[in-house]
Design an enzyme around this catalytic site. Structure first.
Site, PDB file in Angstrom:
ATOM      1  N   HIS A  36       0.833  -1.206   0.000  1.00 32.38           N
ATOM      2  CA  HIS A  36       0.000   0.000   0.000  1.00 32.38           C
ATOM      3  C   HIS A  36       0.866   1.253   0.000  1.00 32.38           C
ATOM      4  CE1 HIS A  36      -3.138  -2.688   0.893  1.00 32.38           C
ATOM      5  NE2 HIS A  36      -2.709  -2.947   2.115  1.00 32.38           N
ATOM      6  N   CYS A  57      11.995  -5.085 -22.346  1.00 31.56           N
ATOM      7  CA  CYS A  57      11.109  -4.545 -21.315  1.00 31.56           C
ATOM      8  C   CYS A  57      11.662  -4.744 -19.905  1.00 31.56           C
ATOM      9  CB  CYS A  57       9.707  -5.134 -21.430  1.00 31.56           C
ATOM     10  SG  CYS A  57       9.676  -6.912 -21.186  1.00 31.56           S
TER      11      CYS A  57
HETATM   12  C1  PEP Z   1      11.910  -9.342 -16.826  1.00 25.50           C
HETATM   13  O1  PEP Z   1      12.142 -10.425 -16.325  1.00 25.50           O
HETATM   14  O2  PEP Z   1      12.789  -8.608 -17.339  1.00 25.50           O
HETATM   15  C2  PEP Z   1      10.536  -8.807 -16.841  1.00 25.50           C
HETATM   16  C3  PEP Z   1      10.248  -7.700 -17.480  1.00 25.50           C
HETATM   17  O3  PEP Z   1       9.589  -9.500 -16.152  1.00 25.50           O
HETATM   18  P1  PEP Z   1       9.381  -9.417 -14.557  1.00 25.50           P
HETATM   19  O4  PEP Z   1      10.290  -8.333 -14.033  1.00 25.50           O
HETATM   20  O5  PEP Z   1       7.947  -9.126 -14.352  1.00 25.50           O
HETATM   21  O6  PEP Z   1       9.802 -10.783 -14.137  1.00 25.50           O
END
Ligand code: PEP
Ligand code: MG
Length: 579
Positions: free
Chosen positions: A195, A508
């Site tokens: 939170h 990502c």
């Molecule tokens: C990653 O592993 O780089 C990713 C984007 O997924 P998460 O951080 O949600 O495991």
């Protein structure tokens, strides 16, 4: 004397102010015997406290500001429900009657019994429920003991300029503290989705969590500095430290003003090449920021939040509504929705699987989904249906084998066929992609790219698995280095494989937002980044300062040296020549 406590920064920025300490969990409870009429008196006292606690929570519920995240209100409702549950209404009364003890003691015994049951279950979701029990029980104990209301719960409370220090914030706290002018939060427990973190991010104030035992070292009104960038709490800073952080605040303010000018601006390198810059979404609150900064779309929508803090898997309809809503909010921009990646550091509340001794190497992500159709099917159906409402891209996490791809595609095709027959609308061309997070998949990226429409480099996990370190283990995080030549080689190979077969690839993981890595990634051919909206403008700025040709030349040269890398050392030398 100045001292520092280290935790995890969950909301960026620096704040300086006096501490307001919430000492909620240290209520001393003493036992005393009662008999005869005393027993009835205790029962009545307990029942009165229940009524008063319900009234307090209902008052909080009524004053929830409009901008409060929906799950905070849901938590208050769940606390109200707990105050109706026989575990907290009937059991303590039975204990008072049978043991002939005071109400506080009976409540404490019942609280300990409930916590012991949760402890045995060893489930991270249930730990949240444990905290909820404590929040509700503490409220009752304070009423029973006639403790004055906590400072932040007073209606005329003035906490403007204060740094709030707590074990963890309860949902009711978070509601009461909105609009108080608090400058930062620092808590002993909690993580990025607690939170505290949610509230701090939505208020845009710095926050550090996981500061174990912080309140033992602090007194009310002690001057503190919260550094949400580094995850540090500095207590009683000397003049030189204060001056240093004040200067950092000034610089940050100026820097933020500069960055704001990049809102909605197209992302291009210095020499004019357009770069796709998308946002990662962890919670629905993040959408507001995504639109404000002007992202090209969502490159990673983590769906885990839909599955957490609840007892059952969200059904197809609930998920469908959430995905359609996201598409609507993004007004026609593409959204890459990742199928649920539970397991490891994101425990699965509804699965019977316990994760094994090494949960990060166990049943998680796509492995868990393929094993538990009850988890996977409703999500696939919801996503396929939602694809009719906008540009949705479906992404599979944690792929290690081609069989996992084939199996998932088979499931998707079967659902699409059923929808076709039942004339349920969907987009037959919805792109289906996969995350490259496992070294075995990275080494065969060409094979994965052949079968999928796009790939996305999840470097958070790719680094964990390549370096053989647990990404949540503090003791080995010095090895968590995106600039390690092994990582750079793997990333480069994936980018080359995608380029060779003409398939789009995004990054990502956090590496995409690391200013040290961005120039290298551009030089290696990455043209699509997806980062947290809070750092997107910063990434846009770094990209805009880079000359692509220069970086490509550098990577070519670095790759030739000794038949490969290390990029890192060469890059450092290269950087030095720039200044
Ligand atoms: C990653 O592993 O780089 C990713 C984007 O997924 P998460 O951080 O949600 O495991
Ligand atoms: Mg991952």
């Amino acid at each position: 004397m100045t001292f520092a406590l280290h935790g995890v920064g969950v909301s960026r920025g620096i704040a300086i102010g006096p501490a307001h300490i919430i000492q909620r969990d240290q209520i001393e409870i003493t036992e005393y015997p009662v008999d005869g009429e005393g027993v009835n008196l205790e029962i009545r006292r307990f029942q009165k406290a229940l009524t008063q606690a319900r009234q307090q929570l209902r008052a909080v519920r009524e004053h929830i500001p409009r901008q409060t995240p929906g799950d905070i209100a849901a938590f208050i409702d769940s606390h109200l429900l707990m105050l109706e549950d026989s575990a907290l209404t009937v059991e303590p009364v039975r204990l008072i009657r049978e043991m002939k003890v005071n109400a506080e003691w009976a409540l404490k015994l019942q609280r300990d019994a409930l916590i012991a049951v949760f402890d045995e279950m060893e489930d991270a979701y249930l730990r949240t429920r444990k905290d909820d029990i404590d929040h509700v029980v503490n409220r009752l104990q304070r009423i029973l003991l006639n403790h004055p209301p906590l400072r932040h719960e007073l209606p005329d409370n003035r906490l403007a300029g204060y740094v709030v220090i707590a074990d963890d914030l309860s949902p009711a706290d978070t509601v009461m503290m909105q609009g108080e002018g608090i400058v930062a939060f620092a808590t002993e427990h909690g993580g990025p989705t607690s939170h505290t973190a949610i509230l701090a991010r939505s208020l845009g104030i710095p926050s550090v969590v996981g500061l174990h035992q912080a309140r033992r070292y602090l007194r009310e009104d002690d001057l503190v500095i919260v550094d949400g960038n580094e995850g540090v709490l500095l207590v009683d800073p000397d003049e030189a430290t204060l001056e240093y952080y004040r200067e950092q605040q000034r610089l940050e303010k100026r820097h933020r003003a500069q960055l704001r000018k990049l809102r909605g601006v197209e992302t291009r390198t210095r020499d004019g090449t357009a770069i796709e810059l998308m946002a990662n979404i962890e919670l629905p609150e993040d959408f507001r920021q995504v639109l404000a900064v002007g992202a090209d779309g969502v490159g990673l929508y983590r769906t885990e939040y839909l599955f957490m803090n609840r007892e059952s898997v969200p059904d197809e309809e609930e998920q469908y509504k959430a995905y359609v809503k996201a598409l609507r909010v993004m007004k026609g921009l593409p959204i890459t929705i990742r199928t649920v990646d539970l397991g490891a550091d994101k425990p699965m509340p509804h699965s019977r699987n316990e994760g094994g001794q090494n949960p990060a190497l166990g049943l998680r992500g796509i492995r868990l989904c393929l094993r538990e159709p009850g988890l996977f099917q409703p999500q696939l159906r919801a996503l396929i249906r939602a694809s009719a409402s906008g540009p949705l891209r479906l992404m599979l996490p944690m792929l290690s084998t081609l069989q996992e791809v084939e199996q998932s595609l088979e499931l998707i095709r079967t659902i699409q066929q059923e929808f076709r027959e039942r004339e349920i609308p969907f987009d037959p061309d919805m792109p289906i992609g996969g995350m490259i997070e496992v070294p075995a998949a990275a080494l065969c990226a060409d094979l994965f790219a052949e079968r999928l429409d796009f790939l996305s480099l999840g470097t958070n996990d790719l680094i964990q698995y390549t370096m053989a370190i647990d990404r949540v283990n503090d003791q080995v995080n010095y090895l968590y280095d995106p600039l390690n030549p092994g990582i750079l080689r793997l990333v480069h190979e994936v980018l080359k494989a995608c380029e060779a077969c003409g398939k789009p690839v995004t990054m990502c993981g956090e590496m995409a937002a690391d200013p040290r890595c961005i120039p290298l990634l551009l030089g290696m051919g990455l043209r699509s980044f997806s980062v947290h909206p809070g750092v997107l403008l910063e990434v846009r700025k770094v990209i805009s300062e880079m000359d692509l040709k220069e970086m490509e030349g550098f990577i070519r040269k670095a790759s030739r040296k000794g038949g490969g890398f290390p990029f890192h050392a060469l890059y450092e030398r290269y950087r030095a020549t720039l200044h």
